[in-house]
Motif scaffolding. Sequence first.
Motif, short mmCIF file in Angstrom:
data_model
loop_
_atom_site.label_atom_id
_atom_site.label_comp_id
_atom_site.label_asym_id
_atom_site.label_seq_id
_atom_site.Cartn_x
_atom_site.Cartn_y
_atom_site.Cartn_z
N UNK A 48 0.81 -1.22 0.00
CA UNK A 48 0.00 0.00 0.00
C UNK A 48 0.84 1.27 0.00
N UNK A 49 2.12 1.15 0.26
CA UNK A 49 2.98 2.33 0.34
C UNK A 49 3.99 2.32 -0.81
N UNK A 50 5.24 1.98 -0.52
CA UNK A 50 6.29 1.98 -1.54
C UNK A 50 6.95 0.61 -1.58
N UNK A 51 6.98 0.01 -2.75
CA UNK A 51 7.62 -1.29 -2.93
C UNK A 51 9.03 -1.06 -3.44
N UNK A 52 10.00 -1.43 -2.63
CA UNK A 52 11.41 -1.24 -3.00
C UNK A 52 11.73 -2.10 -4.21
N UNK A 53 12.23 -1.51 -5.28
CA UNK A 53 12.44 -2.28 -6.50
C UNK A 53 13.54 -3.33 -6.42
N UNK A 54 14.53 -3.15 -5.55
CA UNK A 54 15.63 -4.12 -5.51
C UNK A 54 15.47 -5.19 -4.44
N UNK A 55 14.71 -4.92 -3.39
CA UNK A 55 14.53 -5.91 -2.32
C UNK A 55 13.10 -6.41 -2.21
N UNK A 56 12.18 -5.75 -2.89
CA UNK A 56 10.75 -6.05 -2.82
C UNK A 56 10.20 -5.92 -1.40
N UNK A 57 10.82 -5.05 -0.62
CA UNK A 57 10.33 -4.75 0.74
C UNK A 57 9.26 -3.66 0.62
N UNK A 58 8.25 -3.75 1.44
CA UNK A 58 7.19 -2.75 1.47
C UNK A 58 7.48 -1.77 2.61
N UNK A 59 7.72 -0.50 2.27
CA UNK A 59 8.08 0.51 3.26
C UNK A 59 7.24 1.76 3.04
N UNK A 60 7.31 2.71 3.99
CA UNK A 60 6.53 3.95 3.86
C UNK A 60 7.15 4.93 2.88
N UNK A 61 8.47 4.97 2.82
CA UNK A 61 9.16 5.93 1.96
C UNK A 61 10.34 5.24 1.28
N UNK A 62 10.73 5.70 0.09
CA UNK A 62 11.85 5.07 -0.62
C UNK A 62 13.14 5.01 0.19
N UNK A 63 13.41 6.03 1.01
CA UNK A 63 14.67 6.01 1.77
C UNK A 63 14.64 5.01 2.92
N UNK A 64 13.49 4.39 3.16
CA UNK A 64 13.40 3.34 4.18
C UNK A 64 13.73 1.96 3.63
N UNK A 65 13.93 1.85 2.32
CA UNK A 65 14.25 0.55 1.71
C UNK A 65 15.53 -0.01 2.31
N UNK A 66 15.53 -1.28 2.65
CA UNK A 66 16.77 -1.89 3.14
C UNK A 66 17.72 -2.17 1.97
N UNK A 67 18.97 -2.33 2.28
CA UNK A 67 19.94 -2.73 1.27
C UNK A 67 19.78 -4.22 1.00
N UNK A 68 20.00 -4.66 -0.22
CA UNK A 68 19.86 -6.09 -0.53
C UNK A 68 20.85 -6.96 0.23
N UNK A 69 22.04 -6.46 0.54
CA UNK A 69 23.08 -7.24 1.21
C UNK A 69 23.57 -6.47 2.44
N UNK A 70 22.76 -6.35 3.47
CA UNK A 70 23.12 -5.51 4.62
C UNK A 70 24.39 -5.92 5.35
N UNK A 71 24.78 -7.16 5.25
CA UNK A 71 26.02 -7.59 5.91
C UNK A 71 27.25 -7.08 5.16
N UNK A 72 27.07 -6.66 3.91
CA UNK A 72 28.21 -6.24 3.08
C UNK A 72 28.08 -4.82 2.55
N UNK A 73 26.99 -4.14 2.88
CA UNK A 73 26.74 -2.80 2.35
C UNK A 73 26.37 -1.85 3.48
#
Length: 131
Positions: free
Chosen positions: A68-93
């Motif tokens: 219903x909000x913003x679908x992160x294009x690289x992780x397919x996470x659903x967040x409220x704002x684009x800057x809330x998208x997680x990194x695809x490889x958080x252990x390395x980024x």
Amino acid sequence: MHNPLPLSLLLTLLLSLAPLASAQFGFFEQMFGGGGGGQQQHQHQQQAHNVPSDSAIYRSNFDRMHCDNYLCPDTLACVHFPHHCPCPWPAHEDKFELAGEAGGSRICVSRGGFKPGEAARKVELARKGLL
């Protein structure tokens, strides 16, 4: 003088060792590509595991997602704002939020080979136009 093994015991012993010999030579055949048939089977199995070089699988997954909000294009996470998208490889980024219209965005920078804090320093230099 010692007694020779009875013929039935000798046959049983030989028959019980046959699968071991077959397994051993099958291992070497597989390792070194002998016989050709194993190599063709290996290539077929390898091809079955490769993904296609187009984005059809990704688009199919993206289209099935409900957000219903913003679908992160690289992780397919659903967040409220684009800057809330997680990194695809958080252990390395490292994630850096960028200010902007509509809530901003984020970038993910690889930590590979950098000293701690080095990625943040480079992002800051890039923001200032110095990199």
